[in-house]
Design a protein around this motif. Sequence first.
Motif, PDB file in Angstrom:
ATOM      1  N   ARG A  48      32.291  13.319 -41.149  1.00 47.33           N
ATOM      2  CA  ARG A  48      32.941  12.106 -40.653  1.00 47.33           C
ATOM      3  C   ARG A  48      33.156  11.074 -41.749  1.00 47.33           C
ATOM      4  O   ARG A  48      34.227  10.457 -41.853  1.00 47.33           O
ATOM      5  N   TYR A 176      37.780  12.418 -32.861  1.00 45.30           N
ATOM      6  CA  TYR A 176      37.321  11.088 -33.244  1.00 45.30           C
ATOM      7  C   TYR A 176      38.167   9.986 -32.606  1.00 45.30           C
ATOM      8  O   TYR A 176      39.323  10.197 -32.242  1.00 45.30           O
ATOM      9  N   ARG A 209      31.289   9.568 -33.157  1.00 46.37           N
ATOM     10  CA  ARG A 209      32.658   9.833 -32.695  1.00 46.37           C
ATOM     11  C   ARG A 209      33.639   8.766 -33.144  1.00 46.37           C
ATOM     12  O   ARG A 209      34.821   8.845 -32.822  1.00 46.37           O
TER      13      ARG A 209
END
Length: 404
Positions: A48, A176, A209
């Motif tokens: 991420r 995401y 997320r």
Amino acid sequence: MTAGVAVQREVSLRKRMPLRHFRQLHGPEARNLFHRAPEPFGDDYTDRELLAVALGATLYAPATRPDLASTISKRAERGVCSMVIDLEDAVADHEVEFAKRQTVETLNLLASNGDSNPLLFVRVRDADTITEIAEQLGAGASVLTGFVFPKFDSTTGPKYLNALSAAVQLLDRPIYGMPVLESAGLVHRQTRDQELNRIAELLAEHRERVLAVRVGATDMCSTFGIRRDRDLTIYDVRVVADVIADIVNYLGRADGTGFVITGPVWEYFADHERMFRPLLRTAPFEESDAVPFRQYLVSRDLDGLLREITLDRANGIQGKTVIHPSHVAAVHALSVVTHEEYSDALDILQVDVGGVAASGYRNKMNEMRPHRSWARQTLLRARVFGVANKGVSFVDLLTALVTV
């Protein structure tokens, strides 16, 4: 979800290909520009932090565009690594249903072509659209990176994030969210701190997320009836600059609680009669024998964009929303880590005992502990945007990108 859709998703997930910035530069030209070449990214969507830094210039495209799939493919070939299919402001109310259908069809088509697509996001109008898109996707699930949440605040945020969680479960892969901070409650001084506190708590609950936080400066300006001129950067508009500073203060901290925050859009791409002097010095272009190129940049208002990108970085912001392909090269050229920055970052992270030492370039002092967060972020940026060779400036990089 039908069995056919499930099979399409399973097959397409095997085809995902990594991206790489500056892949349009080849051979001797790339070797002359880069001390360390950009690394591939995005092959599994699980890193991420790296993906957030790698966004770079995120180009928006209306979901109603008739040649949407081919446009995305062409932009990818020209170096765009992240795009947003826009279902919100760029789409008229009577075209929303068509735009949704075309979004699904486009993602499915792109998944079947086997090419290296950009990181693709869909900007929805409301949280229900997230579920609607996720349920209809077939093979396109494999090329969807996530959703953009407009006018995100403490009231709308929970529904957006819950819908995102449901989409992750439905698609069975990392997806995401990127909230856009632009609502009046955030802009108004009386409610800003309370709103940012609530948003920070909400995003912290869904940290894994949330890819990045985006700044919606156009809507912020609208709160005051302002439309900034192309002679000015967003940091010259004080009421908006103050909001951006507070967003970074609450959400951009380098202590592990923050997020990557991306810069607001530069709205202009055509020449005009200027009131003020250009914002680009002549000397760097003279050194690279590129004075005519400077005139080109000034004529396209790109000197203001370059200035704003520099101020974005100085204020803790990485990447930028863009609405025109000509802006992508500017964002990416200024994202490359200079050889001097790279040398300093390596020196700072080499030891963990504190102290101060002269830079290898003999022009500054590196403080080993206060500069560690900067050094870590610089090396992360170096992975995805590369490190310029010694003596290579943004002028050289930008010239190569514009003329390729």
